[in-house]
Motif scaffolding. Structure first.
Motif, PDB file in Angstrom:
ATOM      1  N   ALA A   5       8.420 -15.010  -8.517  1.00  0.00           N
ATOM      2  CA  ALA A   5       7.987 -13.510  -8.575  1.00  0.00           C
ATOM      3  C   ALA A   5       7.500 -13.248 -10.127  1.00  0.00           C
ATOM      4  CB  ALA A   5       9.279 -12.689  -8.169  1.00  0.00           C
ATOM      5  N   TYR A  28       5.541 -13.209  -4.929  1.00  0.00           N
ATOM      6  CA  TYR A  28       5.842 -11.875  -5.104  1.00  0.00           C
ATOM      7  C   TYR A  28       5.294 -11.104  -6.595  1.00  0.00           C
ATOM      8  CZ  TYR A  28       9.813 -11.559  -1.808  1.00  0.00           C
ATOM      9  OH  TYR A  28      10.810 -11.672  -0.387  1.00  0.00           O
ATOM     10  N   HIS A  30       6.563  -9.073  -9.499  1.00  0.00           N
ATOM     11  CA  HIS A  30       7.798  -8.346  -9.752  1.00  0.00           C
ATOM     12  C   HIS A  30       7.389  -7.193 -10.983  1.00  0.00           C
ATOM     13  CE1 HIS A  30      12.083  -8.057 -10.202  1.00  0.00           C
ATOM     14  NE2 HIS A  30      11.985  -7.890 -11.579  1.00  0.00           N
ATOM     15  N   ASP A  61       7.497  -6.432  -5.569  1.00  0.00           N
ATOM     16  CA  ASP A  61       9.096  -6.275  -5.728  1.00  0.00           C
ATOM     17  C   ASP A  61       9.209  -5.677  -6.922  1.00  0.00           C
ATOM     18  OD1 ASP A  61      11.627  -7.080  -6.169  1.00  0.00           O
ATOM     19  OD2 ASP A  61      11.051  -9.261  -7.121  1.00  0.00           O
ATOM     20  N   HIS A  63      11.748  -3.596  -8.976  1.00  0.00           N
ATOM     21  CA  HIS A  63      12.970  -3.421  -9.596  1.00  0.00           C
ATOM     22  C   HIS A  63      13.217  -2.181 -10.278  1.00  0.00           C
ATOM     23  CE1 HIS A  63      15.837  -5.392 -12.844  1.00  0.00           C
ATOM     24  NE2 HIS A  63      16.546  -4.394 -12.108  1.00  0.00           N
ATOM     25  N   ASP A  82       6.933  -3.244  -1.454  1.00  0.00           N
ATOM     26  CA  ASP A  82       7.105  -3.945  -0.387  1.00  0.00           C
ATOM     27  C   ASP A  82       8.551  -4.204  -0.023  1.00  0.00           C
ATOM     28  OD1 ASP A  82       4.345  -4.616   1.013  1.00  0.00           O
ATOM     29  OD2 ASP A  82       4.382  -5.269  -1.084  1.00  0.00           O
ATOM     30  N   LEU A  83       9.263  -4.251  -1.454  1.00  0.00           N
ATOM     31  CA  LEU A  83      10.372  -4.232  -1.639  1.00  0.00           C
ATOM     32  C   LEU A  83      11.048  -3.461  -2.983  1.00  0.00           C
ATOM     33  CD1 LEU A  83      13.431  -5.929  -1.696  1.00  0.00           C
ATOM     34  CD2 LEU A  83      12.299  -7.790  -2.959  1.00  0.00           C
ATOM     35  N   THR A  85      14.299  -2.585  -5.273  1.00  0.00           N
ATOM     36  CA  THR A  85      15.950  -3.025  -5.556  1.00  0.00           C
ATOM     37  C   THR A  85      16.586  -1.909  -6.440  1.00  0.00           C
ATOM     38  OG1 THR A  85      15.198  -4.312  -7.398  1.00  0.00           O
ATOM     39  CG2 THR A  85      15.510  -5.262  -5.318  1.00  0.00           C
ATOM     40  N   ARG A 109      11.523  -3.252   2.675  1.00  0.00           N
ATOM     41  CA  ARG A 109      12.774  -3.981   2.358  1.00  0.00           C
ATOM     42  C   ARG A 109      13.614  -3.514   1.401  1.00  0.00           C
ATOM     43  NH1 ARG A 109      11.320  -9.525   1.075  1.00  0.00           N
ATOM     44  NH2 ARG A 109      13.416 -10.410   1.669  1.00  0.00           N
ATOM     45  N   LEU A 132      17.745  -8.374  -0.183  1.00  0.00           N
ATOM     46  CA  LEU A 132      18.018  -9.092  -1.293  1.00  0.00           C
ATOM     47  C   LEU A 132      18.980  -8.617  -2.309  1.00  0.00           C
ATOM     48  CD1 LEU A 132      14.540 -10.665  -3.374  1.00  0.00           C
ATOM     49  CD2 LEU A 132      16.360  -9.150  -4.433  1.00  0.00           C
ATOM     50  N   GLU A 172      18.105 -13.618  -5.671  1.00  0.00           N
ATOM     51  CA  GLU A 172      17.064 -13.600  -6.612  1.00  0.00           C
ATOM     52  C   GLU A 172      17.657 -13.590  -8.326  1.00  0.00           C
ATOM     53  OE1 GLU A 172      12.844 -11.162  -7.153  1.00  0.00           O
ATOM     54  OE2 GLU A 172      14.366  -9.854  -7.055  1.00  0.00           O
TER      55      GLU A 172
END
Length: 214
Positions: A5, A28, A30, A61, A63, A82-83, A85, A109, A132, A172
């Protein structure tokens, strides 16, 4: 297979679309979102994520290094993440659960992030819910920091917990990942590696991405 990523924090923001195309062999993109409060730096927000979404087919991804992420997770999902965190340190346990629920309700996700001083046990309340878990191997806020090898014990502990209680969850690592430290991360049990400068400063980016897979 180990997933890579690349962090666009190390990209040229004047040529962001070009630099995202250069990492097309990764797994990914990031995206580091910082608010200047949770971490002492400010990066990008929802409009930039929406713009990035149009430039790549790779999963985003995202963050979130922001306080009380429950306020914004739905907007980031709508922008094309898509993800998503969120840091366990950024709010109450109840609100972190609420943020994860909102992400899942959007069909995306959801994951949690642990800063270096946060123990593996902090993931336990969320372990069955997340897709994750991200372990920071630098202090979040700035790119280009030195890899913290002492975080590998945490990664190994989380790998054991994931295998036992949520085998579909990815693990990760983010911070100081390069062709040497990637091997340490993989050996400890990580299967997704975030790399910024190690990718974007490489002479041959696809070759570097392949190298980081271990």
């Amino acid at each position: 297979m180990v997933k890579i990523a690349p962090s666009i924090l190390s990209a040229d923001f004047a040529n962001l679309e070009r630099d995202i195309q250069r990492i097309s062999t990764a797994d990914y993109v990031h995206v580091d979102v910082m608010d200047g409060m949770f971490v002492p730096n400010i990066t990008i927000g929802i409009p930039v994520v929406a713009s990035i979404r149009k430039t790549t087919e790779l999963p985003l991804d995202v963050h979130l290094m922001i306080v009380q992420p429950v306020r914004y997770v739905e907007q980031f999902c709508d922008a094309g993440a898509d993800l998503v965190t969120v840091h366990v340190e950024s709010d109450t346990e109840e609100n972190i659960h609420a943020a994860l629920d909102k992400i899942h309700a959007k069909g995306k996700r959801a994951g949690i992030v642990l800063k270096p001083k946060t123990p593996a046990e902090a993931a336990l309340p969320f372990l069955e819910k997340v897709d994750l878990i991200l372990v920071m191997t630098v202090e979040p806020g700035f790119g280009g920091q030195k890899f913290m090898a002492d975080q590998m014990e945490k990664v190994s502990a989380l790998r054991a917990l994931i295998d036992q209680r949520n085998p579909g969850c990815e693990l990760e690592v983010d911070g100081g990942v390069d062709p040497v430290t990637c091997k340490t991360c993989i050996a400890a049990g990580a299967n997704v590696l975030v790399a910024g400068s190690a990718v974007y400063k490489a002479a041959d980016i696809p070759a570097r991405i392949a190298e980081l897979r271990g």
